[in-house]
Design a protein around this motif. Sequence first.
Motif, short mmCIF file in Angstrom:
data_model
loop_
_atom_site.label_atom_id
_atom_site.label_comp_id
_atom_site.label_asym_id
_atom_site.label_seq_id
_atom_site.Cartn_x
_atom_site.Cartn_y
_atom_site.Cartn_z
N UNK A 44 58.79 47.34 -21.96
CA UNK A 44 59.31 46.78 -20.72
C UNK A 44 60.83 46.58 -20.79
N UNK A 62 60.15 30.72 -5.88
CA UNK A 62 60.02 31.24 -7.24
C UNK A 62 61.37 31.58 -7.86
N UNK A 63 62.43 31.16 -7.22
CA UNK A 63 63.76 31.42 -7.80
C UNK A 63 63.91 30.59 -9.07
N UNK A 64 64.46 31.21 -10.10
CA UNK A 64 64.77 30.47 -11.33
C UNK A 64 66.22 30.05 -11.24
N UNK A 95 61.61 42.99 -8.51
CA UNK A 95 60.71 43.88 -9.25
C UNK A 95 59.93 44.67 -8.20
N UNK A 124 65.15 38.76 -19.58
CA UNK A 124 64.04 39.51 -20.15
C UNK A 124 62.86 39.44 -19.20
N UNK A 125 61.92 40.37 -19.39
CA UNK A 125 60.77 40.46 -18.49
C UNK A 125 59.76 39.36 -18.77
N UNK A 126 59.08 38.95 -17.72
CA UNK A 126 58.10 37.86 -17.82
C UNK A 126 57.04 38.12 -18.87
N UNK A 145 56.37 39.11 -10.70
CA UNK A 145 56.81 39.36 -12.07
C UNK A 145 58.23 38.83 -12.24
N UNK A 146 58.36 37.74 -12.98
CA UNK A 146 59.67 37.10 -13.12
C UNK A 146 60.59 37.86 -14.06
N UNK A 147 61.85 37.55 -13.92
CA UNK A 147 62.82 37.96 -14.91
C UNK A 147 63.50 36.66 -15.34
N UNK A 158 58.49 39.47 -7.28
CA UNK A 158 59.53 38.49 -7.58
C UNK A 158 60.73 39.08 -8.32
N UNK A 159 61.88 38.52 -8.04
CA UNK A 159 63.11 38.81 -8.77
C UNK A 159 63.41 40.31 -8.79
N UNK A 192 58.43 24.19 -19.22
CA UNK A 192 58.62 24.61 -20.61
C UNK A 192 58.06 26.02 -20.75
N UNK A 219 70.07 36.84 -22.68
CA UNK A 219 69.96 37.90 -21.69
C UNK A 219 68.68 37.73 -20.89
N UNK A 248 62.90 47.16 -12.26
CA UNK A 248 63.63 45.90 -12.14
C UNK A 248 65.04 46.28 -11.70
#
Lengths: 217, 113, 1015
Positions: A155, B77-79, C255, B13-15, B1-3, C252-253, B57, B11, C288
Amino acid sequence: MSESALSRVNLFDSRADHASVAVESPLAYSWQRSGAPAPSAASRVVLREQTFLGHLILRGGAIVLDEALREVLDIGLPGRPNTLSWDVSGERSIQWLSPDEWLLIVPGGEAFAVERRLRERLADASFAIVDVSGGQTLLTLEGEAVPELLMKSVVYDVDPSHFPVGKGVNTVFAKATVIVRRSGETRWELVVRRSFADYCYRWLLDAGEEYAIGVER
Amino acid sequence: MFQIYCPYCEELREEEEFHPKGQAHIVRPANPEACSDEEWGDYLFFRDNPRGIHHELWVHAVGCRKFFNVTRHTVSYAILETYKIGEQPSVTAEPAVSESTTSTDDVRQGVRA
Amino acid sequence: MNQQVQRLAQGGRIDRSRPLDFTFNGQTYQGYHGDTLASALLANGVDIVNRSFKYSRPRGIVAAGAEEPNAVVQLGASEAAQVPNVRATQQALYAGLVARSTNGWPSVQKDLMGVVGKVGGKFMPPGFYYKTFMAPASMWMTYEKYIRKSAGLGRSPAEADPDIYDHRNGHCEVLVIGAGPSGLAAALAAARSGVRVILADEQEAMGGSLLDSRETLDGKPADQWVADVLEELSGLANVTLLPRTTANGYHDHNFVTLHERRTEHLADCAPRTAEGARQSRARLHRVRAGQVILATGAHERPLVYAGNDVPGNLLAGAVSTYIRRYGVVPGNKLVLSVSNDHAYRAALDWHDAGREVVAIVDAREAPDGDLVGEARERGIRVITGSAVIEAKGANRVSAARVARIDIDGFRVAGPVETLACDCVASSGGYSPVIHLASHTGARPTWNDGILGFVPTLVDGVHAAGGAHGIYALGEVLADGVAVGSQAAAATGGEAAEVALPASQAIAESPACALYQVPHEKPTLRAPKQFVDLQNDVTAAAIELATREGFESIEHVKRYTAMGFGTDQGKLGNINGMAIAARCLKRTIPEVGTTVFRPNYTPVTFGAIVGRHCGELFDPERYTALHQWHVENGAEFEDVGQWKRPWYYPRKQGGKLETMHEAVARECRAVREGVGILDASTLGKIDIQGPDAREFLARIYTNKWEKLAVGKCRYGLMCKDDGMVTDDGVTSCLADNHFVMTTTTGGAAAILEWLELWHQTEWPELDVTFTSVTDHWATMTVTGPKSRALLAELTDDIDLDRESFKFMDWREGTVAGVPARVFRISFTGELTFEINVQAHYAMHVWKALFEHGKKYQLTPYGTETMHVLRAEKGFIIVGQDTDGSVTPEDLGMQWCVGYDKPFSWIGKRALTRSDTARSDRKQLVGLRPKDPKVVLEEGAQIVFDPNHAIPMPMVGHVTSSYYSPTLDSGFALAVVKGGQQRMGESVYLPMADGSVHEAEITSTIFIDPKGERQHV
């Protein structure tokens, strides 16, 4: 002082260095089961297992480990996350895994001596060294289609323009995890856990078919 | 799918490399024996479920194996930030909405139902 | 014999020198390279391509792209290659293509259900199925079978798919979705800035509307500009061009999932590459993106009028596309019904093709744009203030009924004129394709200026061109460049120049808002006016739904099925909302839209699965001894991802042993001789640091401060709620050095658990954890003869029972290999666990067998391991516990250090009122009264079998086996207050009505004093 420090851990050379002892790499079963397609002129990826190297996990503070490593192996600890560096010979590498964890890979047979020398040098500092040589193996992938093959597998962004030589990351590979490292323009490395090695190998053969993947043994 | 930005790997990274571990900043009582059953039950079982800013966490399980905190908006869902263990969040309230823009909150109302 | 009666002699982007034969519903036809299945069918004059879902009415091709509702076909020449739900408008023609209609039984031409549809049509209002077929409920399955059969939503292949599929993880700074004019311009601007660009387009060729445009760019045909741009883009290393690739889901984000059809334009099954390698038929790109540009254009809206579903009713734009791009005229005599200028192109193209344009019927009173003028100059009759109110015809349009309409009053305002024709094309305006933007969860907003919804955009997403209602070509290109540059700049791109090609300014008169065309009869009594052709939803159905009280558009959608399924409301949604708005006397923005969901168009399961199928479905983890197990006939059991030997059936008298026989033999070997187990899968964690011991004391329930170097100890771990979560043996290797073992399944979770506490609560403790599970191979040699066997393989480990005691570990060499040997036991027998570096495991294992021959060394698997440990009452966490069991419930108070100084994890919870109850379910042994009975694991336990139903259930069986040593079934179980009920009977009522009786016993069935493991 160093003697007492040494006594507080169990320093154990798990390597059996006699001709009488048969040794099997993590891919031994895979060669039997899946074979190894010979590289051809059409091969845009060539895979090779770098067997029986010494793999040591180093834990501790960067400054003390850096000093010890320079002294013992003449390699500086990579300070930046997700990078690795090699000694002059290119045979020994040290990779950042986390702010207090590094992976040291040395030629087969050196691991125990290196661990002992590092422990002697580090003495009472706060650190740990763990030999994981039996638990993982290093695969090299060489060829211009390696990034394409990796894009089908991991990924992480492995576009060569964003993954310079000297970068290394721990990431998801298919449904397993591997360490991906780039050691040259067209040369990449995977550090694979022993129990997942066959799965990863079969995945690579399958995903690599369109690049005529070949295996050097 | 978060980043997700790992504050240790420095950096995005993928969820798939992370595991969520629930609400952040839940501190184990220093003296468990001094807790009433109710206090101990609160510590064990009761968690916030806010609509909006939430501190969580996470662990970079397939990366550096470090735990860290995420401030996430549970509607968009924004980080909004990630920060290391031991640090405090800098985003603790909804950002002020200027009059000309619609808040993400309104726009997405009910969509996840 | 050229059957392509509707094919023009010239024109179009097809190659007339490359004819291709194909089959549709059993008939063979010919088309050309460059055709879609739809254009080839139209060229051959095929009017009916399907029967409708609910009313079984004949249906023809309506559109030329993804929005096609009718021409949804089943593809595939062979059973294995069947693909359902393919839009004929998106399927490139190839030689030998075989397609069938998905609906229509027994055929589209002669349809049995059509009778039902025609007769029953009036009696099938929305909710018909719910209202009619639901009673009696027991009959629903029967009804459904026939409804499904006649509705025929396509079918999956009954044979294995011969093709392969894969995934590709893509990363880019700018993802451009759609390669029409705005997408190409945006991609060019972003690409020149140097950032990584992915340009995806769902069509066979990139260019979008420019491929059939009447307009010129820089004085050249528009598709020449397309070719120039694509040439530049394909030469740039930072650009990935993905034709035949649909962006199906925005997640999300930024993707985005892209579905690339790699070989579906070539053949039924993916052909091999020149080198003979397999290639994937479809590829799912998991992209992404830093910034996403939606250049998805707009879909033309049809007008809703009576009979608008009869074959020969098309979208105006589709008519243009078929003529200009494919050289096919879908009829001879056209009546065009419009609400806007742009759609006049259809009449001009039709006229250019040399066919008759009967009339253009324009709903506006005084249209005067450039295209209107051009139509008039050509002598085409333009009827203003009017619309086609009804299309006549059964299997093909035969006439259009045209009348003046009063839009605001929603009525026919003048006499009806009937115009003979075979094609009615309509345009009610354009709806930006906002599906992907809607996937983000953002509701679109209505724009009165363009009579359509435009996307609401979240951070990092842009729209360009038609996707947000910019339609004039010059403006579209400028917008594309601006958005492309903006997105590139946001991701660190350099500013780059893009010169816009010169385009013509075309004056347009304003469009009018027309959705449903009034009929002389009220909507409920007028001939059917279809809104959603794929789901057979009519204007009347929507009106009825609102009358029945459905006011929310989401409810109307669910009641009528409008916009359901693979259609996702591409053509019908806005018209449906407009009709609902009219009925509810609200505006369209007040009514709002329904939510579009992924996927935009269907994605094959193959693409979703990728390579994660067959032998690669899930990782199989092997120990270093796996090959030996395979070669020695082991049956395997899945334990997590590990393949563990389950048992080793032997040939006995020409017959392979059953599991029962093999396990009985393996058990006897361990109890009487010596057996060996591959225990390498147990989790192993190396723990170092001056605070290692303190950490263990906090994380385990029992004491660790006095464990001496060279000693091992069993430990139990709880969560802070006091419930057992893992167990295992931890050994003291040196003062600051331990190795912990965990359950096979718990290894990764426990390592994370240790890190959690260390990193978040106790960072001051100087300790580290490293997984060494894969580094060590573990061989368990167990049984009364194990010492004798091991003695033959080591000369530097003193195996004497006094110097190497139970729960000691020693290091030395075994078969010449450095080893750590642990005297721990999970069988109750004398046991040596030999740990060696995994590379040498096979050597040591084989040496053990070589020397083990004289002791009949017997390999055993997990089943025997389970029997042996259960006979000793040793628990398996996760089998005998389930997250609700405390150490005391297990009767393991001996393993709890209540007086340890630190309040270890789980301690406080053990004094909560609930965990301190005396009648909790407690682990006990069970002996069935009938020794031949092996109780079922999971069976519920009651105290009184004669109690009225429902009987109070007081526990359940957690582990149950046949013991060859006891020659009896036996079990472990949890029973309420069980530890105080020794010797009492409990009962287990079974599903077949029988009731087993069993006696509560100690959990230890063999060697209660534990003498055997100490010998």
